[in-house]
Design an enzyme around this catalytic site. Structure first.
Site, PDB file in Angstrom:
ATOM      1  N   GLY A 312      -6.126 -32.044 -24.260  1.00  0.00           N
ATOM      2  CA  GLY A 312      -4.591 -32.353 -24.184  1.00  0.00           C
ATOM      3  C   GLY A 312      -4.316 -31.129 -24.781  1.00  0.00           C
ATOM      4  N   SER A 313      -3.182 -30.870 -25.181  1.00  0.00           N
ATOM      5  CA  SER A 313      -2.308 -29.778 -25.395  1.00  0.00           C
ATOM      6  C   SER A 313      -2.803 -29.334 -27.056  1.00  0.00           C
ATOM      7  CB  SER A 313      -0.899 -29.814 -26.108  1.00  0.00           C
ATOM      8  OG  SER A 313      -0.028 -30.629 -24.935  1.00  0.00           O
ATOM      9  N   THR A 314      -3.567 -29.812 -27.946  1.00  0.00           N
ATOM     10  CA  THR A 314      -4.315 -29.647 -28.839  1.00  0.00           C
ATOM     11  C   THR A 314      -4.931 -28.246 -28.519  1.00  0.00           C
ATOM     12  OG1 THR A 314      -6.333 -31.871 -28.257  1.00  0.00           O
ATOM     13  CG2 THR A 314      -4.436 -31.075 -30.434  1.00  0.00           C
ATOM     14  N   LYS A 316      -4.979 -26.760 -26.317  1.00  0.00           N
ATOM     15  CA  LYS A 316      -3.845 -24.782 -26.059  1.00  0.00           C
ATOM     16  C   LYS A 316      -4.322 -23.684 -27.245  1.00  0.00           C
ATOM     17  CE  LYS A 316      -0.062 -26.625 -23.369  1.00  0.00           C
ATOM     18  NZ  LYS A 316       1.083 -27.539 -23.368  1.00  0.00           N
TER      19      LYS A 316
END
Lengths: 752, 398
Positions: A312-314, A316
């Protein structure tokens, strides 16, 4: 000579043939002597060597001398695992008489909690000389056996046992051994050849009963003790991490929680753990745990290295690093407008905020964790470039950390990647990584761009002091430029300062980080309601030393975001880690006024308290019914606020009744004394009338009355001498602590 | 018997006035006994220390018996052997021995499943050890007396001597002392040969013996197995072959010069009965081939000297007794040694004068006392005749 004649006459009776026969017989007997000598030569010279060899093997008893297994110590030299002496109980059935059998069996089965029938059967098995009844028994049990005087049929001998100083600490990494001290899992297994050492032998001359001879020849081959292993793990920090993970499980009602703390300047693992809601792996109780193999296998699994997940966003951070390093985007000029979803190659991919984030620059996009922006960045990078970075950061292959069962994650081959896959990868979907891979990659992204190989074994030191293995920071490659890394740090610091990572702020320290909330998959695709909330943080943000990654698997609370579920625990762990390693806060602690959180959910209350720099402590996820300290109290930042919820189980253990206290007698106390006394009991002081110094003269609730915790007690102060008739001076106090503003919410609600 | 004037002086002359004994023979026996004492101490010390907490337990008994035996031997060497020829003397000796053996067989102390011992006071005696001694004397006396009947091919003497032997044999059979029966049987047959029984008589006895042995083995086949285990002890090393294997280990590890006195390893509870039935194995281990040769030579010398005494004896009775006793010593010694090297079936057989066992030692020494007395009466030793010699005559004349 007459008599001699008589004798001679009789002599004649003796025929000469008798002498011949006697001589012949004698000759036969002497011939047997020749036979004997021939046989003797055969035995003493011809067969001698063979016979001596056989005889020698029965005269010598070869005893194995067990080498002591090496210790495992943490980075400070604190022993985590060591071998010690235990005992074993032996049966010699041939020495047990029928009469004693019953008593021996019943006593032994009682002491060692064994089945009587099976012990009884063993005591009667005369075909065996020796039976090991029970191993690794304690000194106390052995003493008890000795005190019972069970006779020659029951013996005890020395056995070795592996002791773990802190049974559950770092247990998955350390692993355990078999009953014979052979490594079976974790480092005990992977480093077995170092730890086990080399057994020695003692060859002793004994008599047939096995007793060694006083002047007997002894050959002694000294055992070589196993090497000691020094880890990079700091047990204090490990304790903090494990405690935080357990707390995270309880607070979030999660399935499991994983965490890793890495020194991002070297790749050394400072702490690593996976905690499960089912319990902990207690290395000192492996024997008992073996009865439930399934649970043992599960609890032994170090998911941080073994299991990959969709980050997920980590993730990014990786996209961001790649974009900045390759100049695919410009930090200052980048701009993206988020409308809540993007259309990529005909597929509509939503941002987490369906209403959209509007127009943002790069920092804002990251602060907001905007998926649309990162899809855009990924598409700008293109598959080839992003993949170069993904591989350069070490994804898709194991990190070679030295821990067993490492997974390489799943990186779909780039030739199968379509644009919408690429867009998804940009914000951490359609790719699976292990927590250790992510922590390693993030370390590289923030440490100046260098990827280090993570390692947990610092040194392996032989028994004689020789250092056999001395691991140091191993640079794998430079992944991004120093400058790009500085930009990544800056943006991620802003995420914590201003964006979705606010819950990870630590008073006095600069922290950077990124939240992440990921979907889980099952055989039907995305598993509804099953998420992994994570947060990866680093500090100090301008010159990072530690990277902390915490994952909370399947939390069951109202709103699941990495920012609310995982970030507070990263903060807790990071703060204690920094303090432990003597990083001084760059500014002093502030005092804050406790906000009112009663009526909020615990998650909301926690977030609110965090905003104020306070820490929420609660047991269950529910609506907060009470808080201690109360709203309005001025406390230092970082103070823990105890949250009571409706489902909190109270100490009084009544049927849901609240905690009550007995109102003390306050008469004669000064205002400060009264305040302290009431506060200590969980009651609140309210000054009645006009305060003009003096001592307490009356109280609104009589002393001795039982009242619920948190009740406000009104107290009037004045001169205690009624004969004086002096009125108390009507000077109002300005002391802030003395007159706390008490919102009505703080009054207790005694029912659930 | 005419009137005799029995005075102290007469007795002194009658007994002490005999010739000197065969000192070589005596010396050899003494050497054997002392050698035996040393070996008993060496072989039994460890086991005794383990079993009784006193390493000298067996040695002390052996030493006491040696002193008893020595006294007995010297006393007996002064008793004119002709005494035993008298039917009343040898008859009562025979009866007493048989009685004691029967008591032992039926009421005796049981050790290792065999009832051979009777307890008198604190002393345990094995009466069957006497049987060899008594059988020789009785048969010698009978043969001497009935030489004519024997030579005339009468069957009666054979039957009578067979009964004499048979009673002993049956009693010993009851005591399950197989090796003793074999020795006794050998002595019986040797005495028949020496007694000039006709060859077909002897052949008949031999046939009977073979038949009896075959029958016994056929009835109890396990005996056969046990008997034959000596040919391949490795077939059952933990049970029937155990003792022989341990014995072979001891002898085999002795080598040329042995491990040195007291340095046997096999005596450390490995070889059971190392102080009696297998003492030769311990000797071979500690003193080696050289020690064995010395011992064999010593026995050979004793036999040679004993036979010499027998041959030099002018009397048939004396010849048979001295020869019989010497042959018993030789027979038993070599059987013992051959058993330990695995040449003969493993049966318990003590080594004369050496093995631990008080009764055996005392009886062997007393037997040698008789032989010594026979040597005293050798004409050639009587070079100097005393004046009182003529006084012997009345007794000799009867």
């Amino acid at each position: 000579m007459k008599p001699s004649r008589k004798v001679k006459k009789r002599d004649r009776k003796k025929p000469v043939s008798i002498n011949k026969r006697i001589l012949a017989t004698g000759a036969v007997v002497l011939l047997s002597a020749v036979w004997l000598i021939v046989k003797l030569i055969g035995v003493q010279f011809v067969q001698a060597e063979e016979l001596q060899q056989k005889a020698l093997s029965q005269w010598m008893r070869d005893t194995a001398l067990t080498a002591s297994r090496g210790e495992i110590v943490d980075s400070n030299g604190i022993t985590l695992a060591q071998s010690g002496t235990a005992y074993k109980v032996l049966l010699w059935p041939q020495n047990i008489s029928e009469g004693e059998r019953e008593r021996i069996s019943s006593e032994l089965s009682r002491i060692f909690n064994l089945d009587y029938d099976s012990v009884y059967e063993k005591t009667g098995d005369k075909t065996k000389r020796e039976i090991v009844l029970k191993r690794q028994v304690s000194r106390e049990q052995v003493d008890e056996v000795a005190s019972l005087k069970l006779g020659n049929g029951v013996a005890t001998a020395v056995d070795t046992k592996r002791y773990y100083s802190y049974g559950t600490l770092l247990s998955q990494v350390l692993g355990y051994t078999t009953i014979d001290s052979v490594g079976q899992s974790g480092l005990e297994l992977s480093l077995d050849k170092y730890l086990s050492g080399q057994d020695g032998r003692m060859i002793t001359e004994t008599d047939n009963a096995g007793q060694s001879l006083v002047n007997g020849v002894q050959e002694y081959i000294e055992p070589i003790d196993g090497c000691d292993v020094k880890l990079t793990v700091d047990s204090s920090v490990q304790t903090v991490l494990e405690r935080a993970l357990r707390e995270a499980i309880v607070v979030n009602n999660a399935n499991n929680a994983q965490g890793i703390i890495m020194d991002c300047t070297t790749g050394a693992i400072v702490a690593i753990s996976t905690q499960y809601s089912e319990g902990e792996l207690d290395l000192n109780n492996i024997a008992e745990m073996r009865s439930n193999v399934e649970l043992l296998t599960k609890l032994s699994r170090n998911r941080v290295v073994a299991d990959s997940y969709e980050p997920g966003s980590t993730f990014k951070i990786i996209t961001l690093s790649a974009a900045l390093d390759s100049n695919a985007v410009n930090k200052d000029s980048y701009s993206c407008t988020c409308g809540g979803a993007s259309l990529v190659s005909g597929q509509r991919i939503r941002c987490w905020r369906t209403t959209g984030h509007g127009t943002q620059n790069l920092t804002q996009s990251t602060e907001n964790s905007c998926n649309c922006a990162y899809m855009d960045i990924a598409l700008r990078l293109g598959t080839e470039k992003l993949y170069d970075y993904i591989y350069a950061f070490g994804f898709g292959q194991t990190t070679e950390s030295g821990m067993l069962g490492e997974s390489g994650g799943i990186v779909t081959h780039e030739k199968y990647i379509l644009d919408y896959d690429l867009a998804r990868i940009g914000f951490g979907q359609s790719i699976a990584v292990t927590p250790i891979q992510l922590a390693t990659a993030v370390s590289a992204a923030v440490n100046g761009g260098i990827l280090y190989k993570p390692y947990i074994v610092d040194e392996i030191i032989a028994d004689d002091g020789t250092v056999l293995v001395d691991n140091e920071a191993t640079m794998v490659r430079r992944v991004i430029s120093d400058e790009a890394s500085a930009n990544v740090r800056e943006i991620l610091t802003s995420v914590v300062d201003n964006g979705s990572g606010r819950n990870a702020q630590i008073a006095g320290y600069k922290v950077g980080g990124k939240t992440g909330t990921a979907q889980k998959y099952d055989e039907n695709g995305v598993a509804e309601g099953k998420l992994i909330a994570s947060f990866v943080g680093f500090a100090p943000a301008d010159d990072p030393k530690y990277v902390v990654l915490i994952l909370v698997d399947e939390p069951q609370v109202g709103s699941i975001f990495g920012s609310t579920v995982a970030a507070p625990f990263v903060r807790e762990v990071m703060e204690e880690t920094l303090r432990h390693f003597d990083y001084l806060p760059s500014w002093m602690e502030e005092t804050v006024t406790v906000p009112n959180v009663v009526g909020m959910t615990t998650a909301e209350a926690e977030a609110k308290l965090l905003e104020f720099g306070l820490e929420a402590v609660f047991q269950d996820e529910d609506v907060v019914t009470r808080q201690v300290p109360a709203a309005g109290d001025v406390v230092n930042t970082g103070t823990q606020v105890l949250l009571y919820t409706a489902s909190t189980v109270y100490i009084s253990d009544g049927d849901g009744e609240t905690v009550t206290v007995v109102v003390p007698d306050l008469s004669g106390l000064t205002r400060l004394q009264a305040y302290d006394m009431l506060r200590a009991m969980g009651l609140i002081l309210e000054v009645q009338g006009i305060y003009a110094g003096g001592v307490a003269i009356s109280q609104s609730i009589e002393a001795g009355t039982e009242v619920p915790y948190g009740t406000t007690v009104g107290v009037s102060f004045g001169t205690p001498l009624p004969t004086d008739g002096a009125e108390p001076n009507p000077t109002p106090t300005s002391t802030p602590e003395a007159t706390p503003a008490l919102p009505p919410e703080t009054s207790p609600t005694p029912d659930d | 018997m005419g009137k005799m004037k029995i005075s102290l002086r007469y007795l002194k002359e009658r007994f002490l006035g005999q010739g000197r004994m065969d000192f070589l023979f005596f010396g050899a026996i003494m050497l054997l006994c002392v050698f035996g004492l040393v070996m008993v101490l060496s072989a039994s010390y460890y086991t005794c220390y383990k079993n009784y907490g006193d390493g000298f337990h067996d040695f002390t008994r052996q030493a006491v018996c040696f002193v008893l035996g020595l006294v007995g031997m010297i006393v007996v060497s002064y008793v004119p052997y002709q005494l035993y020829r008298k039917p009343i003397v040898c008859g009562s000796i025979y009866a007493v021995t048989l009685g004691a053996m029967l008591i032992a067989a039926f009421f005796g102390t049981e050790v290792y499943g065999a009832s051979r011992w009777i307890q008198i006071g604190g002393i345990t005696v094995q009466p069957s050890e006497l049987a060899k001694f008594v059988l020789v004397i009785v048969m010698a006396a009978y043969i001497t007396k009935n030489a004519k009947k024997i030579s005339r091919l009468k069957i009666v003497p054979l039957i009578i001597v067979s009964i004499l032997f048979g009673l002993f044999a049956l009693t010993i059979l009851k005591q399950k002392n197989l090796s003793m029966i074999i020795i006794l049987g050998a002595v019986f047959i040797i005495m028949l040969i020496w007694g000039q029984f006709k060859w077909w008589n002897i052949g008949m006895v031999l046939l009977l013996a073979i038949a009896a042995v075959t029958l016994a083995l056929w009835m109890e086949p396990y005996r056969m197995e046990r008997m034959l285990s000596f040919s391949n002890p490795w077939a059952d090393p933990s049970d029937t072959g155990y003792q022989l294997i341990q014995s072979l280990f001891a002898i085999g590890s002795g080598g040329l010069f042995g491990k040195g006195l007291n340095f046997s390893r096999q005596k450390l509870l490995y070889l059971t009965f190392g102080e009696n039935d297998f003492i030769f194995a311990i000797i071979a281990e500690e003193l080696g081939f050289v020690g064995c040769l010395f011992l064999i030579a010593l026995y050979a010398f004793v036999i040679y000297r004993g036979i010499l005494i027998a041959i030099r004896c002018k009397e048939k009775f004396g010849t048979l007794v001295a020869g019989g006793f010497s042959i018993i010593v030789g027979l038993q010694a070599f059987v013992h040694m051959l058993i330990t090297v695995g040449a003969l079936p493993t049966t318990g057989q003590t080594l004369p004068f050496i093995s631990a066992g008080g009764t055996s030692l005392v009886i062997f020494m007393v037997m040698m006392g008789v032989v010594l007395n026979i040597s005293r009466q050798d004409e050639r030793f009587k070079k100097v005749r005393t004046k009182v010699e003529s006084k012997i005559v009345p007794l000799e004349r009867k």
